[in-house]
Write an enzyme that holds these catalytic residues in place. Structure first.
Site, short mmCIF file in Angstrom:
data_model
loop_
_atom_site.label_atom_id
_atom_site.label_comp_id
_atom_site.label_asym_id
_atom_site.label_seq_id
_atom_site.Cartn_x
_atom_site.Cartn_y
_atom_site.Cartn_z
CB CYS A 68 -1.02 -0.03 1.15
SG CYS A 68 -0.36 0.14 2.82
CG HIS A 101 16.65 -13.68 12.77
ND1 HIS A 101 17.30 -12.76 13.56
CD2 HIS A 101 17.63 -14.41 12.17
CE1 HIS A 101 18.62 -12.91 13.44
NE2 HIS A 101 18.84 -13.90 12.59
NE ARG A 135 19.78 -16.84 17.90
CZ ARG A 135 20.44 -16.79 16.75
NH1 ARG A 135 20.82 -17.91 16.16
NH2 ARG A 135 20.70 -15.62 16.17
C1 RB5 Z 1 -4.10 5.30 0.75
O1 RB5 Z 1 -4.11 6.67 0.47
C2 RB5 Z 1 -3.16 5.03 1.92
O2 RB5 Z 1 -3.73 5.45 3.10
C3 RB5 Z 1 -2.81 3.56 1.97
O3 RB5 Z 1 -2.22 3.17 0.76
C4 RB5 Z 1 -1.84 3.14 3.04
O4 RB5 Z 1 -0.71 3.94 3.08
C5 RB5 Z 1 -2.41 2.88 4.37
O5 RB5 Z 1 -1.73 2.47 5.33
#
Ligand code: RB5
Length: 149
Positions: A68, A101, A135
């Site tokens: 995102c 890890h 571990r």
């Molecule tokens: C979208 O604008 C943005 O909020 C999303 O891509 C992201 O960064 C959210 O965590």
């Protein structure tokens, strides 16, 4: 063993998702499925974090990549599922460590945070680095969820 990778992004990660498909997946011996989004039209990142979790939990994919704008929202969403260990990484070293890890099964990236080149390095490292076990096995087990998913 061929890796099956699921990839998903919101509108903020759409372009980087397409770049990863074109430049990384085509060079590695992996099968992949694209769970959307399929354009830069505004969508809600939780839906795509949940889709990746579902694909891994039902065996459609072994690992996932989620993107995102910041990588934060979509990783929070994916990590709501107990068997998901999504690691938000901003360097190749973090991506390697997340596998060595933490046995991370999902790589999260912020398309507005890191360069395309760093993102490709992270993906390559994530897909080619093995869990060290030893571990770390005990610590990952304490996180709960399935160790194989
Ligand atoms: C979208 O604008 C943005 O909020 C999303 O891509 C992201 O960064 C959210 O965590």
């Amino acid at each position: 063993m061929t890796q099956k990778i699921a990839i998903a992004a919101d509108h903020g990660g759409y372009t980087l998702k397409e770049d990863i498909k074109n430049f990384v997946f085509n060079d590695l011996n992996i099968e992949w499925i694209d769970l959307g989004a399929h354009s830069e039209e505004s969508v809600d990142y939780p839906e795509y974090g949940f889709k990746i979790a579902e694909a891994i939990e039902n065996g459609q994919a072994d690992q996932g990549i989620i993107i995102c704008g910041s990588g934060i929202g979509i990783s929070i969403a994916a990590n709501r599922s107990p068997s998901i260990r999504a690691a938000l990484c901003t360097s190749k070293e973090m991506a390697e460590l997340s596998r060595q890890h933490n046995n991370a099964n999902v790589l999260a990236l912020g398309a507005r945070i890191i360069s395309k080149e760093t993102a490709m390095d992270c993906v390559q490292a994530f897909l080619t680095t093995e869990f060290e076990g030893g571990r770390h096995e005990r610590r990952v087990a304490k996180l709960g969820g399935s160790q194989n998913a």
